[in-house]
Each structure stands twice: as structure tokens, then as C-alpha cells.
Design a protein around this motif. Structure first.
Motif, PDB file in Angstrom:
ATOM      1  N   VAL A 104      22.522  -1.737   8.992  1.00  0.00           N
ATOM      2  CA  VAL A 104      22.311  -1.552   7.552  1.00  0.00           C
ATOM      3  C   VAL A 104      23.637  -1.268   6.834  1.00  0.00           C
ATOM      4  CG1 VAL A 104      21.138  -0.138   5.817  1.00  0.00           C
ATOM      5  CG2 VAL A 104      19.980  -0.690   7.959  1.00  0.00           C
ATOM      6  N   THR A 129      11.524  -2.029   6.603  1.00  0.00           N
ATOM      7  CA  THR A 129      12.505  -1.858   5.531  1.00  0.00           C
ATOM      8  C   THR A 129      12.091  -2.630   4.277  1.00  0.00           C
ATOM      9  OG1 THR A 129      14.881  -1.853   5.065  1.00  0.00           O
ATOM     10  CG2 THR A 129      14.054  -3.770   6.197  1.00  0.00           C
ATOM     11  N   TYR A 160      21.055  -6.216   4.422  1.00  0.00           N
ATOM     12  CA  TYR A 160      20.250  -6.411   5.630  1.00  0.00           C
ATOM     13  C   TYR A 160      18.763  -6.479   5.272  1.00  0.00           C
ATOM     14  CZ  TYR A 160      17.394  -4.907   9.560  1.00  0.00           C
ATOM     15  OH  TYR A 160      16.387  -4.792  10.475  1.00  0.00           O
ATOM     16  N   ASN A 210      23.835   3.991  15.118  1.00  0.00           N
ATOM     17  CA  ASN A 210      23.302   4.342  13.793  1.00  0.00           C
ATOM     18  C   ASN A 210      21.932   4.968  13.922  1.00  0.00           C
ATOM     19  OD1 ASN A 210      25.360   3.141  12.121  1.00  0.00           O
ATOM     20  ND2 ASN A 210      24.595   1.157  12.848  1.00  0.00           N
ATOM     21  N   ASN A 211      21.219   4.548  14.945  1.00  0.00           N
ATOM     22  CA  ASN A 211      19.813   4.950  15.044  1.00  0.00           C
ATOM     23  C   ASN A 211      19.656   6.254  15.813  1.00  0.00           C
ATOM     24  OD1 ASN A 211      19.498   1.560  15.186  1.00  0.00           O
ATOM     25  ND2 ASN A 211      18.354   2.687  13.661  1.00  0.00           N
ATOM     26  N   LEU A 212      18.564   6.917  15.500  1.00  0.00           N
ATOM     27  CA  LEU A 212      18.369   8.290  15.978  1.00  0.00           C
ATOM     28  C   LEU A 212      18.311   8.404  17.505  1.00  0.00           C
ATOM     29  CD1 LEU A 212      17.777  11.272  15.390  1.00  0.00           C
ATOM     30  CD2 LEU A 212      15.366  10.654  15.064  1.00  0.00           C
ATOM     31  N   PHE A 228      21.437   7.926  19.526  1.00  0.00           N
ATOM     32  CA  PHE A 228      22.354   9.045  19.276  1.00  0.00           C
ATOM     33  C   PHE A 228      21.905  10.273  20.069  1.00  0.00           C
ATOM     34  CE2 PHE A 228      26.021   9.768  16.488  1.00  0.00           C
ATOM     35  CZ  PHE A 228      26.307  11.075  16.868  1.00  0.00           C
ATOM     36  N   LEU A 257      24.417  15.981  17.714  1.00  0.00           N
ATOM     37  CA  LEU A 257      23.592  15.151  16.823  1.00  0.00           C
ATOM     38  C   LEU A 257      23.541  15.805  15.451  1.00  0.00           C
ATOM     39  CD1 LEU A 257      21.243  12.970  16.323  1.00  0.00           C
ATOM     40  CD2 LEU A 257      19.707  14.880  16.853  1.00  0.00           C
ATOM     41  N   ILE A 313      21.322  16.033  12.221  1.00  0.00           N
ATOM     42  CA  ILE A 313      20.027  15.686  11.624  1.00  0.00           C
ATOM     43  C   ILE A 313      20.263  15.577  10.127  1.00  0.00           C
ATOM     44  CG2 ILE A 313      17.682  16.493  11.163  1.00  0.00           C
ATOM     45  CD1 ILE A 313      17.615  17.705  13.932  1.00  0.00           C
ATOM     46  N   ARG A 317       8.942   9.235  10.249  1.00  0.00           N
ATOM     47  CA  ARG A 317       8.977   7.823  10.630  1.00  0.00           C
ATOM     48  C   ARG A 317       7.866   7.540  11.631  1.00  0.00           C
ATOM     49  NH1 ARG A 317      12.043   7.972   7.183  1.00  0.00           N
ATOM     50  NH2 ARG A 317      14.143   7.125   6.929  1.00  0.00           N
ATOM     51  N   TYR A 320       7.627   6.011  15.001  1.00  0.00           N
ATOM     52  CA  TYR A 320       8.401   5.555  16.161  1.00  0.00           C
ATOM     53  C   TYR A 320       7.462   4.845  17.122  1.00  0.00           C
ATOM     54  CZ  TYR A 320      11.945   8.617  14.252  1.00  0.00           C
ATOM     55  OH  TYR A 320      12.857   9.197  13.407  1.00  0.00           O
ATOM     56  N   VAL A 360      11.952  13.959  12.262  1.00  0.00           N
ATOM     57  CA  VAL A 360      13.164  13.909  13.085  1.00  0.00           C
ATOM     58  C   VAL A 360      13.195  15.140  14.001  1.00  0.00           C
ATOM     59  CG1 VAL A 360      15.693  13.914  13.058  1.00  0.00           C
ATOM     60  CG2 VAL A 360      14.438  12.604  11.340  1.00  0.00           C
ATOM     61  N   ARG A 406      21.402  11.369   4.588  1.00  0.00           N
ATOM     62  CA  ARG A 406      22.144  10.107   4.706  1.00  0.00           C
ATOM     63  C   ARG A 406      21.723   9.214   3.537  1.00  0.00           C
ATOM     64  NH1 ARG A 406      21.311   6.548  10.174  1.00  0.00           N
ATOM     65  NH2 ARG A 406      19.229   6.271   9.286  1.00  0.00           N
ATOM     66  N   ASP A 443      18.326   6.714   2.984  1.00  0.00           N
ATOM     67  CA  ASP A 443      17.162   7.004   3.834  1.00  0.00           C
ATOM     68  C   ASP A 443      15.913   7.244   2.982  1.00  0.00           C
ATOM     69  OD1 ASP A 443      18.144   6.752   6.383  1.00  0.00           O
ATOM     70  OD2 ASP A 443      18.654   8.871   6.614  1.00  0.00           O
TER      71      ASP A 443
HETATM   72  N1  UFG Z   1      18.786  10.250  11.811  1.00  0.00           N
HETATM   73  C1  UFG Z   1      19.445  11.459  11.985  1.00  0.00           C
HETATM   74  N2  UFG Z   1      20.603  11.447  12.680  1.00  0.00           N
HETATM   75  C2  UFG Z   1      21.141  10.320  13.207  1.00  0.00           C
HETATM   76  C3  UFG Z   1      20.471   9.084  13.030  1.00  0.00           C
HETATM   77  C4  UFG Z   1      19.285   9.095  12.318  1.00  0.00           C
HETATM   78  O1  UFG Z   1      18.987  12.501  11.515  1.00  0.00           O
HETATM   79  O2  UFG Z   1      22.209  10.399  13.810  1.00  0.00           O
HETATM   80  C5  UFG Z   1      17.498  10.241  11.076  1.00  0.00           C
HETATM   81  C6  UFG Z   1      17.538   9.387   9.827  1.00  0.00           C
HETATM   82  O3  UFG Z   1      18.021  10.130   8.744  1.00  0.00           O
HETATM   83  C7  UFG Z   1      16.072   8.990   9.694  1.00  0.00           C
HETATM   84  C8  UFG Z   1      15.566   8.944  11.134  1.00  0.00           C
HETATM   85  O4  UFG Z   1      16.526   9.678  11.895  1.00  0.00           O
HETATM   86  O5  UFG Z   1      15.378   9.992   9.026  1.00  0.00           O
HETATM   87  C9  UFG Z   1      15.479   7.548  11.697  1.00  0.00           C
HETATM   88  O6  UFG Z   1      16.737   6.904  11.506  1.00  0.00           O
HETATM   89  P1  UFG Z   1      17.086   5.514  12.213  1.00  0.00           P
HETATM   90  O7  UFG Z   1      18.458   5.143  11.775  1.00  0.00           O
HETATM   91  O8  UFG Z   1      16.822   5.598  13.659  1.00  0.00           O
HETATM   92  O9  UFG Z   1      16.003   4.555  11.614  1.00  0.00           O
HETATM   93  P2  UFG Z   1      15.729   4.172  10.089  1.00  0.00           P
HETATM   94  O10 UFG Z   1      14.335   4.572   9.795  1.00  0.00           O
HETATM   95  O11 UFG Z   1      16.780   4.617   9.165  1.00  0.00           O
HETATM   96  O12 UFG Z   1      15.968   2.628  10.242  1.00  0.00           O
HETATM   97  C10 UFG Z   1      14.973   1.765  10.111  1.00  0.00           C
HETATM   98  C11 UFG Z   1      15.249   0.520  10.974  1.00  0.00           C
HETATM   99  C12 UFG Z   1      16.213  -0.392  10.304  1.00  0.00           C
HETATM  100  C13 UFG Z   1      15.914  -0.525   8.828  1.00  0.00           C
HETATM  101  C14 UFG Z   1      15.942   0.816   8.187  1.00  0.00           C
HETATM  102  C15 UFG Z   1      15.782   0.736   6.699  1.00  0.00           C
HETATM  103  O13 UFG Z   1      15.726   0.850  12.252  1.00  0.00           O
HETATM  104  O14 UFG Z   1      16.130  -1.660  10.910  1.00  0.00           O
HETATM  105  O15 UFG Z   1      14.887   1.547   8.745  1.00  0.00           O
HETATM  106  O16 UFG Z   1      16.316   1.856   6.090  1.00  0.00           O
HETATM  107  F1  UFG Z   1      16.757  -1.323   8.199  1.00  0.00           F
END
Ligand code: UFG
Length: 341
Positions: free
Chosen positions: A89, A129, A152, A201-203, A206, A218, A220, A234, A236, A275, A298, A301
């Protein structure tokens, strides 16, 4: 004779898990990937899991129309599942042209070359998304899409529209868009899983990299959201559950059971998890302590999004089965496998 499915991006995280499930369901699969964001690890893992050494692997870029045409003429393809795309993203905001060019061109080429070769079934990997920050949750497929918040996300919306319009225009073509929520975890064998490049990038990647000691702590992102514990919510979904949804969708297409020529399904569990809940569940099921801290929100979000998966449950006959705990255990097993532990 078994039907053959082309999996573009088949060496990637979702593509490799889908390849396993397709093969186990009796389909022939052709994997195509340019390895721009994957390597042979997961392809080799797929061969091990399935015991099939002979899964065709074509190294190619779907932005190359000639190569795409050649692929469709070398193999008789009954259905294509299109994963090959860029997916970061943040990077898409910094490099929009790269994202529009790659994600749109590759999909247009698949439609064009597939059509010329008589392939009538296209499944597109879309994303939650497309709903943006929804006004109500859970979201159904009828929940209006919101303007995309990143290039994206915009490519996901645009590819959905390209598929819808193509199905409308080209007689005999059928399309399904699957809107994924948050895929996490790894195959129970721990032979395939997510391979993030650089800082994840993803939770969940990480979390597992922090637990193994690759990352210090990590963050949050945000503890002041209007949710029960202040962190984002979310949906999951276990990667194997998600992969299985593709088998049901492909079967529906190939068996001629679609009710419309273009259909959309949410692929989620219907279960919101925060989270903090996810982090706590990870610690508990794997019996470890994670180093984490609260950090600012972030940008970009959404507060809360989860699926109403009723349509997929009823029409595809598919349902997410694995618990968050099982999935988090599989994610940890994969991280340990990568670390050679
Ligand atoms: N988060 C953290 N710390 C991190 C990473 C993520 O607290 O280091 C939190 C984010 O703020 C969010 C949750 O964990 O609340 C999930 O984050 P992800 O990045 O794992 O997933 P997203 O929901 O942000 O991402 C999803 C899809 C993407 C899509 C996006 C749209 O994975 O493909 O939603 O915003 F594009």
C-alpha cells in the motif's frame, strides 16, 4: 480429464497455498510467476506438500503480452486465477505509475490473451480494501465501495470493473472476484508461508519476526480508536481456509453453476479481532512474551472492518474453519522453519 487452472503469481503467499489446494482437489495447475516478490522457496514447498515434482512453472511477466499469449497457447487453460500484482500500500502511494502500470497491464493481458485462446473463466484476487472505511460493519458484497485510499486499492477496484465490463461485453466469459479480508498464517506443514521482503508492513509477519528476534519491538498503531480496547478491528482469515475458497469458486465456474456471469464474494470469517487480541492470542498459543509498545495511528488505517461471509457460505458452500489460535500457531511454525529452528 482433469481441468487445468493457471495460477498467475503462483509462487507467492496466496498463490502457493491455492496451488496446493487445487492440486489436492484434483486439478492440473500451471504456476506462472516472475519472482519479483517471491522466490523458489514456496514453489518447492508446494511440490513437497503435494508430492508432485511435475507442476509446470513458467517464469514470466504478465505485462509481456507476447509471453502471456504464448503461455495460453502452450497450455490448454480452463480457468485462470490472477494473483500476479504489486501489493504494498505505502509503496503504491510513492510510486503510483509503477502500480497502475503493472497491476492493470498484467490483468488486461490475461483477459486479452485468455480470450484469444478460448479461456472462459477468470477469477480475480480482490481485497476488502475496496470497501474503504465502511459506514456499517460487517460488510456484505452490497456494501458500497468507497473511493480508494491508495493507488494499490484503486487498482483492485479498477480490475474488478475491468472484469465486470469484460464479462458483460464478451459472450461466454465468466468472472469471479474474491474480496479477501486479512489473510494470515501458513500451511500446517510449515513448508510454505509468507515471505515479506524487508520490513513487513503487515501485522502477523511483524509479530513473528519480533518473536524470533529479527525485529526489536512491535508497534501497535493506535490505542485510541473507538473500539472496545482502542485498537483496530480486522477479520483475520487463515491462509488455507482462504485458499480453499478458490477451489470452491473455480468449481462453481467450471461446473456452470454461476447465477450471474460476474459474481463477487467476501472471503472472511465474520469474526472481528482487535490488534491487541491478536497479539495476546499469539503469546498465549505459542507460550511466549512479545515485545510490543503502543505507537501513534498509522495514516490510512480504517478503524474496523470485518466480513459478512454469508454469500460465500451459501453460494460457494465454503466456510472458514480454523481458529485464530491454530492460525497463529501455524504462522509461528513457519517463522521457525525459516529460521531453521
Ligand atoms: N498493525 C500494527 N502494527 C504493525 C502492522 C500492523 O499495529 O506493525 C495494525 C494495523 O494498524 C491494522 C492491523 O494491524 O490495524 C492490520 O494491519 P495489516 O497491515 O496487517 O493489514 P491491513 O488491514 O492494514 O491491510 C489490509 C490488506 C491490504 C489492504 C489494506 C487496505 O492486507 O492488502 O488492508 O488498507 F490494502
Amino acid at each position: 480429464m482433469s481441468k487445468r487452472v493457471l495460477v498467475s503469481g503462483g509462487a507467492g503467499f496466496i498463490g502457493s497455498h491455492v496451488t496446493v489446494e487445487l492440486i489436492e482437489a484434483g486439478y492440473d495447475v500451471v504456476v506462472a510467476d516472475d519472482f519479483s516478490n517471491s522466490d523458489r522457496t514456496c514453489y518447492d514447498g508446494v511440490r513437497k506438500i503435494t508430492g508432485r515434482e511435475d507442476i509446470p512453472l513458467v517464469e514470466m511477466d504478465f505485462c509481456d503480452l507476447e509471453a502471456t499469449r504464448k503461455l495460453f497457447s502452450d497450455y490448454a487453460i480452463d480457468a485462470v486465477i490472477h494473483f500476479a500484482a504489486f501489493k504494498a500500500v505505502g509503496e503504491s502511494v510513492a510510486e503510483p505509475v509503477k502500480y497502475y502500470s503493472n497491476n492493470l497491464t498484467s490483468f488486461l493481458n490475461v483477459i486479452q490473451a485468455g480470450r484469444a485462446a478460448g479461456c472462459k473463466n477468470i477469477l480475480f484476487s480482490s481485497s476488502a480494501t475496496v470497501y474503504g472505511e465502511p459506514d456499517t460493519v460487517p460488510v456484505t458484497e452490497k456494501t458500497p465501495r468507497k473511493p480508494a485510499t491508495s493507488p494499490y486499492g484503486n487498482t483492485k477496484q479498477m480490475c474488478e470493473d475491468i472484469l465486470r465490463d469484460s464479462v458483460l461485453a464478451y459472450k461466454g466469459l465468466r468472472g469471479i472476484a474474491l474480496r479477501y479480508f486479512n489473510p494470515i498464517g501458513a500451511h500446517p506443514s510449515a513448508l510454505i508461508g509468507e515471505l515479506p521482503r524487508g520490513v513487513p508492513n503487515n501485522l502477523v509477519p511483524f509479530i513473528t519476526q519480533t518473536a524470533i528476534g529479527k525485529r526489536e519491538c512491535l508497534s501497535i498503531f493506535g490505542d485510541d480508536y473507538p473500539t472496545p480496547d482502542g485498537t483496530c478491528l480486522r477479520d483475520y482469515i487463515d491462509i488455507v481456509d482462504l485458499a480453499k475458497a478458490h477451489v470452491y469458486a473455480v468449481r462453481r465456474m467450471l461446473d456452470g453453476r454461476m447465477e450471474e456471469d460476474y459474481e463477487i464474494f467476501n472471503v472472511g470469517t465474520g469474526r472481528p479481532v482487535s490488534v491487541l487480541e491478536l497479539v495476546n492470542a499469539f503469546e498465549k498459543v505459542n507460550n511466549l512474551k512479545l515485545n510490543y509498545k503502543f505507537a501513534p495511528r498509522r495514516p490510512g488505517d480504517v478503524t474496523a472492518i470485518w466480513a459478512d461471509p454469508t454469500l460465500a457460505n451459501e453460494k460457494l458452500g465454503w466456510k472458514a474453519e480454523r481458529t485464530v489460535e491454530q492460525t497463529l500457531a501455524s504462522a509461528w511454525a513457519w517463522e521457525k522453519h525459516l529460521a531453521g529452528k
